[in-house]
Design a protein around this motif. Structure first.
Motif, PDB file in Angstrom:
ATOM      1  N   VAL A 124       0.836  -1.205   0.000  1.00 14.00           N
ATOM      2  CA  VAL A 124       0.000   0.000   0.000  1.00 14.00           C
ATOM      3  C   VAL A 124       0.871   1.256   0.000  1.00 14.00           C
ATOM      4  N   VAL A 125       0.554   2.183  -0.910  1.00 12.38           N
ATOM      5  CA  VAL A 125       1.332   3.412  -1.069  1.00 12.38           C
ATOM      6  C   VAL A 125       0.594   4.597  -0.455  1.00 12.38           C
ATOM      7  N   TYR A 126       1.247   5.245   0.508  1.00 13.08           N
ATOM      8  CA  TYR A 126       0.813   6.556   0.986  1.00 13.08           C
ATOM      9  C   TYR A 126       1.929   7.577   0.840  1.00 13.08           C
ATOM     10  N   ASP A 127       3.184   7.119   0.876  1.00 13.50           N
ATOM     11  CA  ASP A 127       4.328   8.006   0.713  1.00 13.50           C
ATOM     12  C   ASP A 127       4.708   8.043  -0.772  1.00 13.50           C
TER      13      ASP A 127
ATOM     14  N   VAL B 131       2.878   6.278   6.524  1.00 11.28           N
ATOM     15  CA  VAL B 131       1.897   7.332   6.256  1.00 11.28           C
ATOM     16  C   VAL B 131       2.533   8.652   6.674  1.00 11.28           C
ATOM     17  N   PRO B 132       2.760   9.583   5.723  1.00  6.79           N
ATOM     18  CA  PRO B 132       3.371  10.866   6.081  1.00  6.79           C
ATOM     19  C   PRO B 132       2.636  11.548   7.225  1.00  6.79           C
ATOM     20  N   ARG B 133       3.400  12.236   8.063  1.00  2.00           N
ATOM     21  CA  ARG B 133       2.819  12.830   9.269  1.00  2.00           C
ATOM     22  C   ARG B 133       1.689  13.797   8.941  1.00  2.00           C
ATOM     23  N   TRP B 134       1.864  14.592   7.866  1.00  2.00           N
ATOM     24  CA  TRP B 134       0.821  15.564   7.527  1.00  2.00           C
ATOM     25  C   TRP B 134      -0.480  14.875   7.167  1.00  2.00           C
TER      26      TRP B 134
END
Length: 305
Positions: free
Chosen positions: A185-188, A236-239
């Motif tokens: 799974v891609v979030y970054d 998952v990026p912090r923002w």
């Protein structure tokens, strides 16, 4: 370009939907109901193929408490053969090879139809985990028994971020016969673009063609789902985590971000000239998240076509 019929449109974007088979303790009648409901949802989607996951216990990789309990599921090959007969398009069968004996993998390979089926071999979740068949041995068996069966490999952005060599792992898998890759799974998105870029440019001096990279996208509709993504090792990026945690509607927020990620990844792949695609993951049992996954797949389908 690979001759895999499922990936025939990978130059302009292939679209898959990934699902987990029902729990193994479900009655045959219940499994049939789930299969029928799944097929009904798929009718409206312009998919190039269906991905059926093989679930294994990964508690050896992460000792923290699992947000959702591990529950064994129906063998994806059995689910496909016995319950999804109305699905006439290609299917990708995942195989967590370590939990199968060699004769079980060999039997599946002999029964597989290369015209409609592909495989993805997944290795052990940690180096210390006992396995019945190694990833290397599974690839050898495939080469001996069914070399015409298209097989893909897993690409993990987080492994690239921590070790910097995931693109080299991809090349090694390609040398073993992998003709496509499906990501975790891609979030970054930024790190994922760097991984794909390194893989693409590492192919040139070796004189090999880059194989299609299929990016997995998954909506996140609750804080518990977010915790599960983190438990699985998804960055998952912090923002974005802040946006999901503080949103009054995290599912809509996640759906919007997945659309944006798909557009950015598609533009990037078209720009450098690597074949690509998307696998929209629908593994939640919550109706809202299932419906959002179908919506996301439809939206990405329109974007690609």
């Amino acid at each position: 370009m690979t001759a895999n019929p499922m990936l025939a449109r990978a130059r302009t974007g292939v679209l898959l939907l990934g699902i987990t088979p029902p729990r193994r303790n479900a009655t045959p009648e219940r499994v049939a109901e789930i299969a029928s409901a799944t097929l009904a949802r798929l009718e409206s989607l312009d998919l190039d193929g269906l991905v059926l996951y093989d679930i294994d216990d990964e508690s050896d990789r992460n000792r923290d408490e699992r947000p959702f309990p591990y529950l064994p599921t129906v063998d994806p090959a059995v689910f496909h053969t016995e319950y999804l007969g109305r699905w006439q398009r290609p299917v990708v069968i995942y195989r967590c090879v370590g939990k199968y004996a060699e004769d079980e993998i060999a039997a599946w390979l002999r029964a597989a139809d290369p015209g409609t089926m592909s495989g993805v071999f997944v290795g052990a979740s940690s180096r210390d985990k006992p396995v019945r068949t190694s990833l290397a041995r599974a690839h050898t068996l495939r080469g001996e028994i069914r070399p015409d069966l298209p097989v893909g490999g897993v690409a993990i952005t987080e492994r690239y971020t921590s070790g910097g060599d995931e693109h080299l792992r991809m090349l090694a898998k390609q040398e073993r016969g992998c003709t496509f890759f499906i990501s975790q799974v891609v979030y970054d998105v930024g790190a994922t673009k760097s991984l794909v870029s390194d893989y693409f440019y590492a192919c040139r001096p070796r004189g090999v063609e880059p194989q299609p990279v299929v990016f997995t996208l998954s909506v996140c509709g609750s804080l518990k789902t977010l915790a599960f993504l983190r438990w699985l090792g998804v960055a998952v990026p912090r923002w974005l985590e802040n946006a999901l945690v503080h949103s009054s509607d995290p599912l809509t927020e996640s759906l919007s971000q997945c659309r944006a990620n798909a557009r950015e990844l598609a533009d990037f792949c078209r720009g450098i000239g690597i074949p690509f695609g998307f696998n929209v993951e629908s593994v939640s049992i919550r109706r809202e998240e299932i419906d959002a996954s179908v919506t996301l797949a439809a939206d990405i389908g329109r974007m690609l076509r």
